[in-house]
Scaffold this active site. Structure first.
Site, PDB file in Angstrom:
ATOM      1  N   HIS A 238       0.866  -1.183   0.000  1.00 35.34           N
ATOM      2  CA  HIS A 238       0.000   0.000   0.000  1.00 35.34           C
ATOM      3  C   HIS A 238       0.896   1.223   0.000  1.00 35.34           C
ATOM      4  CE1 HIS A 238      -3.056   2.898   1.002  1.00 35.34           C
ATOM      5  NE2 HIS A 238      -3.985   1.972   0.900  1.00 35.34           N
ATOM      6  N   ARG A 385      -4.015  -6.353  -7.279  1.00 30.25           N
ATOM      7  CA  ARG A 385      -5.435  -6.216  -6.903  1.00 30.25           C
ATOM      8  C   ARG A 385      -5.921  -4.774  -7.068  1.00 30.25           C
ATOM      9  NH1 ARG A 385      -8.086  -4.905  -1.663  1.00 30.25           N
ATOM     10  NH2 ARG A 385      -6.043  -4.024  -1.276  1.00 30.25           N
TER      11      ARG A 385
HETATM   12  C1  SIN Z   1      -7.505   1.667   1.634  1.00 30.40           C
HETATM   13  O1  SIN Z   1      -8.393   2.131   2.326  1.00 30.40           O
HETATM   14  O2  SIN Z   1      -6.678   2.369   1.061  1.00 30.40           O
HETATM   15  C2  SIN Z   1      -7.391   0.182   1.500  1.00 30.40           C
HETATM   16  C3  SIN Z   1      -8.338  -0.286   0.505  1.00 30.40           C
HETATM   17  C4  SIN Z   1      -7.921  -1.617   0.001  1.00 30.40           C
HETATM   18  O3  SIN Z   1      -6.806  -2.045   0.241  1.00 30.40           O
HETATM   19  O4  SIN Z   1      -8.714  -2.240  -0.696  1.00 30.40           O
END
Ligand code: SIN
Length: 536
Positions: A238, A385
């Protein structure tokens, strides 16, 4: 103890399966931690779904959601799986609402957010604690569901197969050995329908947005039992985890700053205040995650900076408190006011796109074993993903897996199986040198972070492989030498999953999606296939 269904894991996939299955037979669900500390419960952004006409954003269509998912997946999605799972979005939302989940609304419509890689607004959310809202409503429903027994503080040791019990021609999963963490006792839980819903493996990396429970238990157990595993090289990072050098606890080091902020206009800046992501992709801060995470990694390495910044200061005052109250409050507790100055962020391990090979109904190559949610590799995510597709996948797979089981192998139709011997501890002595376990735990996570993260090379991967082989040998000694406890079990699983990630990454001689290697920096059109690992 015998039940019609044994569910291992308590995120959206596990609990929603268990609630439904309890209408058809006895269900035992085991969970090693508080279900409100799962990846599901920690999800901030939301759940993607194209709602029926009149409720959706007027430009959105299921075809567009499919196209965005395929685009993010970089040529490795299974289009049929994508169509199946994405096509059941509206039904998923209806079900969650029927279990008590509330999503934010604007007037008489759901309020829809946007995240990286989505061409339209289609993320349903509950402020910035969507996962907690879903997990608590499911849990509440589960507690009121007759026939559903939830065993907390129970961690699965291994799946039990008829093959391991001596059958030659028939290898089936018939339950699991399970450790009760509070008493240290090991129970044999027998079932002809074992559902793995254990989530992912973020803890294999030093920095992750995942809770401590994400140790890859499901993939490791399934692998040991003979399940086919695929695409473990695709670990999604992330882009925006709070960078907090003064952090003391794991919560502070793994605090996610939702991509939904960028969906609402937040912008990534480098130390000089430049919107550097535009140099990497015309979609800038809202490009798919692999591109943004790699852009940040490159920028940090190029400039020597320790982090980049997510800027929401251009939004109206009060915006954070109104739309992202949890993130705003948590940052304030860490001493940062996001409305006053840009948030320091770094990428961190977030999601496992590969896993136990399964179709959208959760069917694996092992009879009696179903894998649903993040633990499974269905082809929905391919090489990367699309944000907020995973809660959707968890619920859809749970529904479909139950339907498949009821059709092919309904409760009551139990098989005869060899009698299962009780668990025997390797040694009755408890582990006396805990320092070894903690050292190995840290070494795995540091090795993976340094050698197997966003940008890879063959040399680094081989170095990691060599370290992991040694660690694997030591961990086996602990496992067989001492009385099992949760730390040893998780360590054993972590080393297996780390080894699978490294082996898969070594196999892929190209860069694709979230697997990027400097040795082969482009996708190879002739190598457009999954990395399949067979246990034999
Ligand atoms: C996020 O809120 O950025 C995570 C969303 C996700 O990983 O699907």
């Amino acid at each position: 103890m015998t039940s019609d269904f044994l569910v291992i894991g308590s995120g959206i996939a596990g609990i929603s399966f268990a609630i439904r299955a309890a209408e058809h037979g006895s269900v035992t669900l085991i969970t090693k931690n508080d279900p409100l500390n799962s990846n599901t419960a920690w999800a901030q952004g939301g759940i993607s779904a194209v709602l029926p006409n009149g409720l959706r954003d007027q430009n959105d269509t299921i075809e567009k959601h499919i196209a965005d998912t395929l685009d993010a997946g970089a040529g490795l999605c299974d289009e049929e799986a994508v169509r199946t799972i994405v096509g059941e979005g509206a039904q998923t939302i209806e079900e969650l609402v029927s279990w008590g989940t509330t999503f934010d609304r604007k007037n008489d419509r759901y309020s829809l957010g946007r995240e990286g890689g989505h061409s339209e607004r289609r993320i349903l959310h509950s402020k910035d604690t969507t996962g907690h809202e879903i997990a608590s409503s499911l849990l509440d429903t589960a507690h009121h569901t007759p026939g559903l027994k939830i065993l907390t503080d129970h961690i699965a040791i291994d799946l039990i197969t008829t093959g391991k019990l001596g059958n030659i021609t028939d290898n089936r999963v018939i339950g699991a050995y399970v450790l009760d963490k509070s008493t240290g006792e090991v129970h044999t839980l027998r079932s002809d329908r074992t559902i793995l819903a254990t989530g992912g493996c973020g803890k294999v990396y030093l920095y992750t947005t995942n809770p401590d429970s994400a140790t890859g238990d499901g993939v490791a157990m399934a692998w040991r039992a003979g399940a086919t595993v695929a695409n473990m090289e695709f670990i999604q990072f992330h882009p925006t985890c709070f960078y907090n050098p003064a952090a003391t606890g794991p919560e502070a080091r793994s605090f996610l700053i939702s991509e939904a902020l960028r969906g609402e206009g937040a912008i990534l800046l480098n130390e000089k205040g430049e919107e550097f992501t535009l140099n990497y992709d015309k979609r800038g801060s809202l490009a798919p995650r692999d591109i943004v995470a790699r852009a940040i990694d490159t920028e940090i390495k190029k400039t020597g900076a320790t982090c980049v910044y997510l800027d929401v200061t251009q939004k109206q005052k009060g915006f954070m408190a109104q739309r992202f109250p949890f993130i705003h409050q948590t940052l304030l507790q860490f001493g940062h006011d996001a409305e006053e100055s840009p948030i320091p962020v770094v990428p961190a391990a977030h999601y496992q796109c590969g896993g136990v090979v399964a179709d959208p109904d959760g069917t694996t190559n092992l009879r009696g074993l179903f894998a649903i949610g993040e633990v499974a590799c269905t082809g929905l995510h391919g090489a990367n993903r699309l944000a907020s597709n995973s809660l959707l996948e968890g619920n859809v797979m749970a529904r479909r897996a139950l339907a498949r089981i009821l059709q092919q192998f309904p409760p009551g139709d139990n098989t005869s199986a060899p009698s299962i011997p009780g668990w025997e501890h390797g040694d009755t002595a408890p582990p006396d040198e805990l320092v070894n376990i903690y050292h190995n735990w840290d070494e795995i996570r540091r090795t993976m972070w340094d050698y197997v993260s966003i940008v890879r090379t063959d040399k680094r991967l081989l170095r990691a492989s060599c370290r992991l082989r040694n660690l694997d040998r030591e961990v086996r000694e602990f496992y067989w030498g001492y009385r099992v406890n949760a730390d040893i079990l998780e360590l054993r699983n972590l080393v297996s999953v780390a080894s699978l990630i490294v082996d898969c990454a070594i196999h892929r001689k190209e860069s694709r999606g979230i697997h990027f290697t400097l040795d082969f920096p482009e996708p190879d059109p002739h190598y457009q296939k999954d990395t399949i690992m067979h246990r034999s």
